[in-house]
Design a protein around this motif. Structure first.
Motif, mmCIF file in Angstrom:
data_model
loop_
_atom_site.group_PDB
_atom_site.id
_atom_site.type_symbol
_atom_site.label_atom_id
_atom_site.label_comp_id
_atom_site.label_asym_id
_atom_site.label_seq_id
_atom_site.Cartn_x
_atom_site.Cartn_y
_atom_site.Cartn_z
ATOM 1 N N TRP A 84 0.833 -1.204 0.000
ATOM 2 C CA TRP A 84 0.000 0.000 0.000
ATOM 3 C C TRP A 84 0.862 1.246 0.000
ATOM 4 C CZ3 TRP A 84 -5.027 -0.009 -0.984
ATOM 5 C CH2 TRP A 84 -5.682 -1.231 -0.916
ATOM 6 N N GLY A 97 -3.178 0.370 -3.630
ATOM 7 C CA GLY A 97 -2.452 -0.847 -3.309
ATOM 8 C C GLY A 97 -2.065 -1.532 -4.604
ATOM 9 N N GLN A 114 -8.409 2.424 -2.840
ATOM 10 C CA GLN A 114 -8.368 2.373 -1.380
ATOM 11 C C GLN A 114 -9.495 1.559 -0.770
ATOM 12 O OE1 GLN A 114 -8.271 6.368 0.056
ATOM 13 N NE2 GLN A 114 -10.369 6.817 -0.531
ATOM 14 N N LYS A 116 -10.114 -1.350 -1.713
ATOM 15 C CA LYS A 116 -9.589 -2.704 -1.926
ATOM 16 C C LYS A 116 -10.143 -3.383 -3.170
ATOM 17 C CE LYS A 116 -8.254 -3.647 2.763
ATOM 18 N NZ LYS A 116 -7.125 -4.507 2.845
#
Length: 163
Positions: A84, A97, A114, A116
């Motif tokens: 990240w 990430g 962010q 995911k």
């Protein structure tokens, strides 16, 4: 494929329609509830836990995920450890990430936002150009070029032979 799922919230029996959403990196379903609420639910590539899109690791996501297990094409979670990057400047927070790997002679980077969720894969080419590979054509049409530029500038910070 549509599946009807049943679950209990606050001691009340509920029902929802869950439609599989094809995705290369996540188990993903669009879930429509009888009360009109709907959202996308997907698995986190790092932990395998269920996420409610744009809301995170909610109790509802955990509940829906437990019902989705029977409908998964690949129910075994193999974790990917993402790196990240967080950068703060002038009230602007930039977070992403990535998971990097080699394919033939090319360095590949799966990019996650962010929340995911997988966005696309960046490929570093020999001539210092980058190619974008996506999950689908629609996603590629809505790429934030400013975000991509920041990612491309940040990625060399993470390997030894940075230019």
């Amino acid at each position: 494929m549509n599946n009807i799922i049943y679950f209990t919230i606050d001691e009340k029996e509920c029902q929802a329609n869950a439609s599989y959403v094809p995705h290369r990196n996540h188990n993903m379903f669009k879930v429509q509830f009888n009360n009109g609420y709907e959202n996308i639910f997907f698995t986190d590539v790092e932990t395998g836990k269920w996420i409610e899109e744009d809301l995170g690791f909610t109790q509802l996501a955990k509940l829906i995920g437990s019902q989705m297990h029977n409908f998964l094409r690949s129910p075994v979670h193999v974790p990917k450890l993402l790196t990240w990057h967080k950068q703060v400047s002038d009230q602007d927070v930039f977070i992403f990430g990535f998971f990097n790997f080699m394919k033939d002679k090319y360095r590949m980077f799966e990019i996650y936002n962010q929340n995911k969720k997988y966005l696309y894969t960046l490929v570093e080419m020999d001539n210092e150009e980058w190619h974008i590979l996506g999950n689908n054509v629609l996603a590629l049409k809505h790429i934030n070029s400013s975000f991509v530029e920041k990612v491309i500038q940040a990625l060399p910070l993470f390997w030894e032979d940075a230019r």
